[in-house]
Scaffold this motif. Sequence first.
Motif, PDB file in Angstrom:
ATOM      1  N   GLU A 162       0.943  -1.160   0.092  1.00 39.96           N
ATOM      2  CA  GLU A 162      -0.092   0.031  -0.125  1.00 39.96           C
ATOM      3  C   GLU A 162       0.879   1.324   0.000  1.00 39.96           C
ATOM      4  N   ALA A 163       0.468   2.308  -0.625  1.00 41.13           N
ATOM      5  CA  ALA A 163       1.305   3.404  -0.874  1.00 41.13           C
ATOM      6  C   ALA A 163       0.483   4.641  -0.523  1.00 41.13           C
ATOM      7  N   ASP A 164       1.086   5.858  -0.180  1.00 39.56           N
ATOM      8  CA  ASP A 164       0.280   7.119  -0.012  1.00 39.56           C
ATOM      9  C   ASP A 164       1.234   8.260  -0.308  1.00 39.56           C
ATOM     10  N   PRO A 165       1.501   8.324  -1.672  1.00 38.67           N
ATOM     11  CA  PRO A 165       2.311   9.441  -1.899  1.00 38.67           C
ATOM     12  C   PRO A 165       1.442  10.424  -2.040  1.00 38.67           C
ATOM     13  N   ALA A 166       1.784  11.974  -1.179  1.00 40.61           N
ATOM     14  CA  ALA A 166       0.985  13.082  -1.319  1.00 40.61           C
ATOM     15  C   ALA A 166      -0.500  12.689  -1.209  1.00 40.61           C
ATOM     16  N   GLY A 167      -0.815  11.868  -0.170  1.00 38.86           N
ATOM     17  CA  GLY A 167      -2.480  11.791  -0.095  1.00 38.86           C
ATOM     18  C   GLY A 167      -2.987  11.009  -1.071  1.00 38.86           C
ATOM     19  N   MET A 168      -2.455  10.104  -1.970  1.00 40.01           N
ATOM     20  CA  MET A 168      -2.838   9.474  -3.178  1.00 40.01           C
ATOM     21  C   MET A 168      -2.818   7.816  -2.574  1.00 40.01           C
ATOM     22  N   LEU A 169      -3.535   7.494  -1.504  1.00 43.70           N
ATOM     23  CA  LEU A 169      -3.495   6.273  -1.058  1.00 43.70           C
ATOM     24  C   LEU A 169      -3.956   5.141  -2.278  1.00 43.70           C
ATOM     25  N   HIS A 170      -3.002   4.174  -2.293  1.00 45.87           N
ATOM     26  CA  HIS A 170      -3.461   3.000  -3.340  1.00 45.87           C
ATOM     27  C   HIS A 170      -2.976   1.762  -3.007  1.00 45.87           C
ATOM     28  N   LEU A 171      -3.186   0.574  -3.578  1.00 47.94           N
ATOM     29  CA  LEU A 171      -2.648  -0.654  -3.710  1.00 47.94           C
ATOM     30  C   LEU A 171      -1.979  -0.999  -4.913  1.00 47.94           C
ATOM     31  N   VAL A 172      -0.754  -1.556  -4.796  1.00 46.36           N
ATOM     32  CA  VAL A 172      -0.188  -2.180  -6.018  1.00 46.36           C
ATOM     33  C   VAL A 172      -0.393  -3.767  -5.718  1.00 46.36           C
ATOM     34  N   VAL A 173      -1.103  -4.237  -6.842  1.00 45.75           N
ATOM     35  CA  VAL A 173      -1.629  -5.580  -6.661  1.00 45.75           C
ATOM     36  C   VAL A 173      -0.693  -6.369  -7.894  1.00 45.75           C
ATOM     37  N   ASP A 174      -0.214  -7.536  -7.458  1.00 48.58           N
ATOM     38  CA  ASP A 174       0.434  -8.605  -8.439  1.00 48.58           C
ATOM     39  C   ASP A 174      -0.717  -9.329  -8.927  1.00 48.58           C
ATOM     40  N   THR A 175      -1.037  -9.324 -10.183  1.00 48.00           N
ATOM     41  CA  THR A 175      -1.966  -9.891 -10.941  1.00 48.00           C
ATOM     42  C   THR A 175      -1.811 -11.426 -11.155  1.00 48.00           C
ATOM     43  N   ALA A 176      -0.614 -11.762 -10.826  1.00 50.80           N
ATOM     44  CA  ALA A 176      -0.238 -13.252 -11.309  1.00 50.80           C
ATOM     45  C   ALA A 176      -0.437 -13.577 -12.791  1.00 50.80           C
ATOM     46  N   VAL A 177      -0.867 -14.571 -13.117  1.00 47.69           N
ATOM     47  CA  VAL A 177      -1.110 -15.117 -14.362  1.00 47.69           C
ATOM     48  C   VAL A 177      -2.105 -14.450 -15.036  1.00 47.69           C
ATOM     49  N   TRP A 178      -3.406 -13.978 -14.802  1.00 47.36           N
ATOM     50  CA  TRP A 178      -4.334 -13.662 -15.510  1.00 47.36           C
ATOM     51  C   TRP A 178      -4.216 -12.340 -16.254  1.00 47.36           C
ATOM     52  N   ALA A 179      -3.104 -11.556 -15.890  1.00 49.37           N
ATOM     53  CA  ALA A 179      -2.825 -10.145 -16.628  1.00 49.37           C
ATOM     54  C   ALA A 179      -1.382 -10.368 -17.134  1.00 49.37           C
ATOM     55  N   PHE A 180      -0.985 -11.507 -17.309  1.00 48.66           N
ATOM     56  CA  PHE A 180       0.333 -11.808 -17.711  1.00 48.66           C
ATOM     57  C   PHE A 180       1.402 -11.549 -16.653  1.00 48.66           C
ATOM     58  N   GLY A 181       1.140 -11.354 -15.384  1.00 50.56           N
ATOM     59  CA  GLY A 181       2.156 -11.547 -14.459  1.00 50.56           C
ATOM     60  C   GLY A 181       2.458  -9.913 -14.270  1.00 50.56           C
ATOM     61  N   ARG A 182       1.771  -9.100 -14.491  1.00 42.71           N
ATOM     62  CA  ARG A 182       2.226  -7.503 -14.215  1.00 42.71           C
ATOM     63  C   ARG A 182       1.300  -7.252 -12.883  1.00 42.71           C
ATOM     64  N   SER A 183       1.773  -6.090 -12.440  1.00 44.19           N
ATOM     65  CA  SER A 183       1.275  -5.480 -11.238  1.00 44.19           C
ATOM     66  C   SER A 183       0.417  -4.411 -11.766  1.00 44.19           C
ATOM     67  N   VAL A 184      -0.951  -4.049 -10.953  1.00 45.49           N
ATOM     68  CA  VAL A 184      -1.680  -3.059 -11.427  1.00 45.49           C
ATOM     69  C   VAL A 184      -2.091  -2.189 -10.104  1.00 45.49           C
ATOM     70  N   LEU A 185      -1.911  -0.966 -10.371  1.00 45.83           N
ATOM     71  CA  LEU A 185      -2.171   0.262  -9.320  1.00 45.83           C
ATOM     72  C   LEU A 185      -3.723   0.338  -9.049  1.00 45.83           C
TER      73      LEU A 185
END
Length: 123
Positions: free
Chosen positions: A39-62
């Motif tokens: 979880e990250a909160d740069p400048a009040g912009m709280l978000h999750l970085v999610v590892d999508t594993a196989v279904w999205a070709f192993g990329r992460s999403v915000l």
Amino acid sequence: MSADSIWSYGPTTGHVEGQDLTGYTVDSTDGTIGVAEREADPAGMLHLVVDTAVWAFGRSVLVPAGTVTGIDTENRTITVACTRSEVKGAPRFETDSETLDPDYLTRVAAYYRDLPGQRTPAS
């Protein structure tokens, strides 16, 4: 600090300040998206970085905190108010430096804010 609700947890999500969501499964309205890497909160912009594993070709999403509809600490799951394809269609997340890039975060906010079912931004 942004007053935009897309970057904050809603009052009914069950989020507790300081809660570590790392390792929680992230579920969309139509299936599992992946696992919360951090979880990250740069400048009040709280978000999750999610590892999508196989279904999205192993990329992460915000995923902005404002998309979260529930947090189940017992089952270690986070539910978001969007579909897998909507998450997959979000602006591509490639490097951690993007979480500090105002232009990238503005594009992410606009994308998720315009999805059906999202909370109205705070004024």
